[in-house]
Enzyme design. Structure first.
Site, PDB file in Angstrom:
ATOM      1  CG  ASP B  13      -2.271   0.670   0.934  1.00 27.16           C
ATOM      2  OD1 ASP B  13      -2.380   1.348  -0.100  1.00 27.16           O
ATOM      3  OD2 ASP B  13      -3.207   0.520   1.740  1.00 27.16           O
ATOM      4  CG  HIS B  16      -1.116   3.202  -3.733  1.00 25.83           C
ATOM      5  ND1 HIS B  16      -1.574   3.166  -5.020  1.00 25.83           N
ATOM      6  CD2 HIS B  16      -1.741   2.183  -3.083  1.00 25.83           C
ATOM      7  CE1 HIS B  16      -2.453   2.165  -5.152  1.00 25.83           C
ATOM      8  NE2 HIS B  16      -2.564   1.555  -3.995  1.00 25.83           N
ATOM      9  CB  SER B 167     -10.890   1.274   0.559  1.00 22.97           C
ATOM     10  OG  SER B 167     -10.993  -0.114   0.724  1.00 22.97           O
TER      11      SER B 167
END
Lengths: 333, 333
Positions: B13, B16, B167
């Site tokens: 993650d 990103h 999310s």
């Protein structure tokens, strides 16, 4: 449900983040935009409060009178507030002048077990027909019962609200819930909460406070403040609105205010290793820089020094103990 | 109390935050230090998971095979994990290769109402005698009951844990408590939580999840991740230890890991206006940049576009709706 009062100490606690060098332009812009956003209260001054500008604590670029005058000119609905620690702020030099300049709310603060020190200042403010709050700093160091008896003293002096400060960012949400609920149950006046973000919990703890009955919450734009910073004001207000609570603040205007503050303050506070360790140790963030400096000098781990200071339950003003702790650790090594 | 499993997707993650350009040196250093700190699980790969490197989503500097091999070489006690979205990752090209490279845990993810899509992948992983988790993304969009029936499907396919992902960073602590408690009450397998920080609540929500019964928590060093970032791993672990929970992690080694990650990732995620509005709107952070670009083109407020997208309940992959929303708003103006 009572409406929530959001009190914004960006121009006071936030000024720690720029070593008290806020400019006339910073104050002009921020106070104008805070008024426009519908902020309930704006707290202004040196990072350590009224009368605290000094060689030892750091000198403000502008005097208390200059800072208060600039903001006073721009505020109508938004109330002007100051943080006052008796000892730094004298009644007849500092406090009287501040009231003459039009301060609405005086938050009189002491270490969480020393409410007695706030008596004369609170009584003076009430005698002048202004609003006085009592502030209990480093409140993680005392039990709910002790905080309760200190808060009752302040209420007795005339305080119109009690603010619990998590000065070291050491609380977990459950602690906040228990202490705020207890204070609300024994006091006749509103209770507030002032968070720090050392364990990443400034917003979570502030929401816990609001759910437990606190009706005054402090937050600063982008979280600007001492060390790991405060509750990030615009995220706090967004989360409160998201949970269905009203603050009277126009969120988009607040988001713009925070964007402008970010430009003025240049960089956001950082949740780094020493902030985290100070939160766990329950030591005020102001200790981080001197601890790092002295630990380096004595070739010891600054984190170990911080933990040792936590064990000794140090409070602001006891920075001389850093040397002692570092020396002890270096001899053990 | 069950021990908590901390799963660290910094190298997934978090990527990103650097547009998937993590270098061989970054991966070498991070995986070695994670092993040393006693991390339970390290999740590695492109930001969108296995097989997702592409022109549209952004190309990784290194291939999945390269990233997994580097970390595999450095991990002994720490388990190696991947994020797998069926559609990006095929079974016979991507998943088989990843298992051959020695992946321990495969987290198979779908939108929170589409667990059906995870069946073949979960069954394949279990058939290969590896651990499979089911992951429900954008879980704020479904009620506890709907999440429960989707999670039961995943459990039926053989999933050995269910992870709820916030999310969009849209949850409040009370939501987390209710949904995690419900899932724990109906499932026979552990439940986990993956936070985002859009409302400043990543750590607060993660603690709420742990208290409600979640035994797997995700966090990334310094919070590196899409948009406003994830739960800041080292603050999360500090807060958990502070609350008396064990994670098996050596905190000081973790603090060092985070300091190194900060150097590698160059800058920490920022909780700015658009992140906050996306959290309130319940829209995935990946929308922020295209929304800003398109709103500018159509001379509309990007915040208004985000709110409109939230009203339309968009999910990743529906970026074409940004244009439609911006056009609608520009015609209303």
């Amino acid at each position: 449900m009572h409406p929530l009062i959001i009190s914004d100490p960006t121009l006071r606690d936030g000024s720690h983040a720029v070593k008290h060098q806020l400019t006339r332009e910073n104050l002009e812009l921020y106070s104008r935009m805070a008024e426009k956003a519908g902020m309930a209260v704006l707290e202004v001054g040196h990072g350590n409060g009224l009368g605290a500008s000094s060689l030892q604590l750091g000198e403000s670029l502008l005097s208390d009178a200059e800072m208060l005058s600039i903001c006073r000119n721009n505020l109508r609905r938004t109330r002007l507030s100051i943080h006052v620690i008796p000892g730094f702020a004298t009644i007849h030099r500092d406090l009287q002048a501040a009231l003459e300049l039009g301060v609405d709310i005086v938050r009189v603060a002491s270490h969480c077990t020393e409410a007695d020190l706030t008596k004369r200042h609170i009584e003076y403010v009430r005698g002048q027909n202004r609003t006085a709050y009592g502030v209990l700093m480093m409140s993680h160091m005392a039990s709910a019962e002790v905080l309760g008896s200190e808060a009752l003293k302040m209420q007795g002096y005339g305080a119109q609200a009690i603010i619990l400060m998590d000065s070291a960012g050491a609380y977990l949400p459950g602690d906040v819930t228990a202490k705020i609920q207890y204070l609300c149950s024994i006091l006749d006046i509103p209770v507030g909460f002032h968070a720090h973000n050392n364990l990443g919990l400034a917003i979570g703890n502030s929401l816990a406070a609001a759910e437990a009955g606190a009706t005054i919450l402090d937050g600063t734009a982008r979280g600007f403040g001492a060390g790991a910073g405060n509750a990030q004001l615009e995220a706090l207000v967004a989360a409160l609105h998201h949970s269905g609570r009203d603050t009277g603040i126009e969120l988009y205007a607040l988001l713009e205010l925070a964007e402008q503050a970010e430009i003025a303050f240049a960089k956001a506070p950082k949740l780094g290793s020493m902030s985290i360790v100070s939160g766990m140790a329950g030591v005020f963030s102001g200790f981080v820089k001197p601890v790092e400096r002295i630990a380096k000098e004595y070739c010891v781990d600054p984190k170990a020094v911080m933990v040792e200071l936590g064990r000794r339950k140090v409070v602001a003003g006891q920075e001389d103990l850093i040397l002692e702790a570092a020396l002890t650790l270096s001899q053990q090594a």
